[in-house]
Design a protein around this motif. Structure first.
Motif, mmCIF file in Angstrom:
data_model
loop_
_atom_site.group_PDB
_atom_site.id
_atom_site.type_symbol
_atom_site.label_atom_id
_atom_site.label_comp_id
_atom_site.label_asym_id
_atom_site.label_seq_id
_atom_site.Cartn_x
_atom_site.Cartn_y
_atom_site.Cartn_z
ATOM 1 N N UNK A 23 0.835 -1.210 0.000
ATOM 2 C CA UNK A 23 0.000 0.000 0.000
ATOM 3 C C UNK A 23 0.869 1.259 0.000
ATOM 4 N N UNK A 24 1.934 1.263 0.798
ATOM 5 C CA UNK A 24 2.835 2.418 0.838
ATOM 6 C C UNK A 24 3.563 2.584 -0.496
ATOM 7 N N UNK A 25 4.067 1.495 -1.062
ATOM 8 C CA UNK A 25 4.782 1.572 -2.341
ATOM 9 C C UNK A 25 3.865 2.097 -3.439
ATOM 10 N N UNK A 26 2.632 1.642 -3.467
ATOM 11 C CA UNK A 26 1.700 2.130 -4.487
ATOM 12 C C UNK A 26 1.482 3.637 -4.362
ATOM 13 N N UNK A 27 1.438 4.150 -3.144
ATOM 14 C CA UNK A 27 1.304 5.599 -2.953
ATOM 15 C C UNK A 27 2.556 6.316 -3.482
ATOM 16 N N UNK A 28 3.722 5.763 -3.238
ATOM 17 C CA UNK A 28 4.959 6.404 -3.677
ATOM 18 C C UNK A 28 5.110 6.360 -5.194
ATOM 19 N N UNK A 29 4.653 5.296 -5.816
ATOM 20 C CA UNK A 29 4.640 5.263 -7.286
ATOM 21 C C UNK A 29 3.658 6.305 -7.829
ATOM 22 N N UNK A 30 2.537 6.457 -7.159
ATOM 23 C CA UNK A 30 1.558 7.477 -7.564
ATOM 24 C C UNK A 30 2.178 8.869 -7.437
ATOM 25 N N UNK A 31 2.925 9.087 -6.358
ATOM 26 C CA UNK A 31 3.601 10.372 -6.185
ATOM 27 C C UNK A 31 4.544 10.643 -7.358
ATOM 28 N N UNK A 32 5.349 9.658 -7.740
ATOM 29 C CA UNK A 32 6.291 9.824 -8.855
ATOM 30 C C UNK A 32 5.553 10.145 -10.148
ATOM 31 N N UNK A 33 4.439 9.473 -10.385
ATOM 32 C CA UNK A 33 3.643 9.720 -11.591
ATOM 33 C C UNK A 33 3.097 11.145 -11.600
ATOM 34 N N UNK A 141 11.212 7.216 2.972
ATOM 35 C CA UNK A 141 9.806 7.614 3.011
ATOM 36 C C UNK A 141 9.166 7.084 4.288
ATOM 37 N N UNK A 142 8.257 7.854 4.832
ATOM 38 C CA UNK A 142 7.334 7.341 5.844
ATOM 39 C C UNK A 142 5.938 7.686 5.373
ATOM 40 N N UNK A 143 5.093 6.674 5.309
ATOM 41 C CA UNK A 143 3.703 6.828 4.888
ATOM 42 C C UNK A 143 2.825 6.508 6.088
ATOM 43 N N UNK A 144 1.896 7.422 6.390
ATOM 44 C CA UNK A 144 0.902 7.209 7.444
ATOM 45 C C UNK A 144 -0.407 6.807 6.790
ATOM 46 N N UNK A 145 -0.994 5.727 7.280
ATOM 47 C CA UNK A 145 -2.229 5.226 6.701
ATOM 48 C C UNK A 145 -3.442 5.943 7.259
ATOM 49 N N UNK A 146 -4.419 6.161 6.370
ATOM 50 C CA UNK A 146 -5.709 6.694 6.767
ATOM 51 C C UNK A 146 -6.714 5.563 6.866
ATOM 52 N N UNK A 148 -8.815 4.721 4.688
ATOM 53 C CA UNK A 148 -8.729 4.002 3.424
ATOM 54 C C UNK A 148 -7.582 4.610 2.614
ATOM 55 N N UNK A 149 -7.286 4.013 1.482
ATOM 56 C CA UNK A 149 -6.131 4.433 0.678
ATOM 57 C C UNK A 149 -6.162 5.918 0.304
ATOM 58 N N UNK A 150 -7.342 6.454 0.093
ATOM 59 C CA UNK A 150 -7.445 7.863 -0.308
ATOM 60 C C UNK A 150 -7.001 8.818 0.799
ATOM 61 N N UNK A 151 -6.894 8.312 2.013
ATOM 62 C CA UNK A 151 -6.474 9.142 3.144
ATOM 63 C C UNK A 151 -5.024 8.886 3.561
ATOM 64 N N UNK A 152 -4.315 7.997 2.877
ATOM 65 C CA UNK A 152 -2.902 7.754 3.177
ATOM 66 C C UNK A 152 -2.108 9.009 2.832
ATOM 67 N N UNK A 153 -1.103 9.307 3.664
ATOM 68 C CA UNK A 153 -0.315 10.517 3.458
ATOM 69 C C UNK A 153 1.169 10.251 3.697
#
Length: 175
Positions: A23-33, A141-146, A148-153
């Motif tokens: 879940x964290x990696x997917x957020x970081x790939x989204x950030x790069x995109x 990176x440090x990712x904090x979960x919300x 659901x995925x839309x709230x991960x930061x």
């Protein structure tokens, strides 16, 4: 010996198949995109209000407050940076480079039910005016979960450039 990004062990028992790590990696790939597509406002929204984005000049430091940094942005500074990149008043924004970045070699450092910290490698190619620039570094990176995925930061992103102690060219984009 000072502990550096390369000497931090990985999180015991954490694997890349752990759903929290994925879940964290997917957020970081989204950030790069988002960064490659220059969607800076959406990029900024991926960060927690207390999140920091740092590019230290000393690749071994953990003391970002008392060291010189290429970038040390909290929420206010990120918002100002995004405004400069999107409002068209900065020359770097008007003639900005096209970028393609790869974020890979993920290593879980700490995993809890509420957050994941990872180390990764990033390679960024920037193309502008017929010239390519290469930017490479180790990233924490440090990712904090919300709820659901839309709230991960993202609460922490530290980019330790491999050539941080050399003269670093100006970047009209975010790393």
């Amino acid at each position: 010996m000072t502990e550096t990004a390369t000497t931090i062990p990985h999180a015991p028992g954490a694997t890349l198949s752990d759903p929290r790590v994925v879940r964290a990696i997917e957020l970081l790939w989204h950030e790069a995109d988002l960064l490659d597509r220059k969607e800076y406002q959406a990029w900024n929204e991926l960060y927690a209000e207390d999140g920091i984005y740092v590019i230290p000049l000393d690749a071994t430091t953990e003391d970002f407050d008392d060291q010189l940094n290429m970038v040390y942005d909290d929420a206010r500074m990120r918002a100002m940076r995004v405004a400069r990149l999107t409002e068209g008043y900065a020359i770097a924004a008007v003639d900005s480079a096209r970028t393609v970045r790869t974020v890979s070699r993920f290593v879980p450092v700490e995993t809890t039910d509420g957050s994941v910290s990872l180390r990764a490698a990033q390679v960024l190619i920037a193309y502008k005016r017929g010239r390519h620039q290469l930017w490479a570094g180790d990233v924490e990176f440090t990712v904090r979960f919300g709820a659901d995925r839309s709230e991960d930061r993202i609460v922490r992103k530290v980019i330790r450039l491999v050539d941080s102690e050399e003269a670093v060219p100006a970047a009209g984009f975010l790393l």
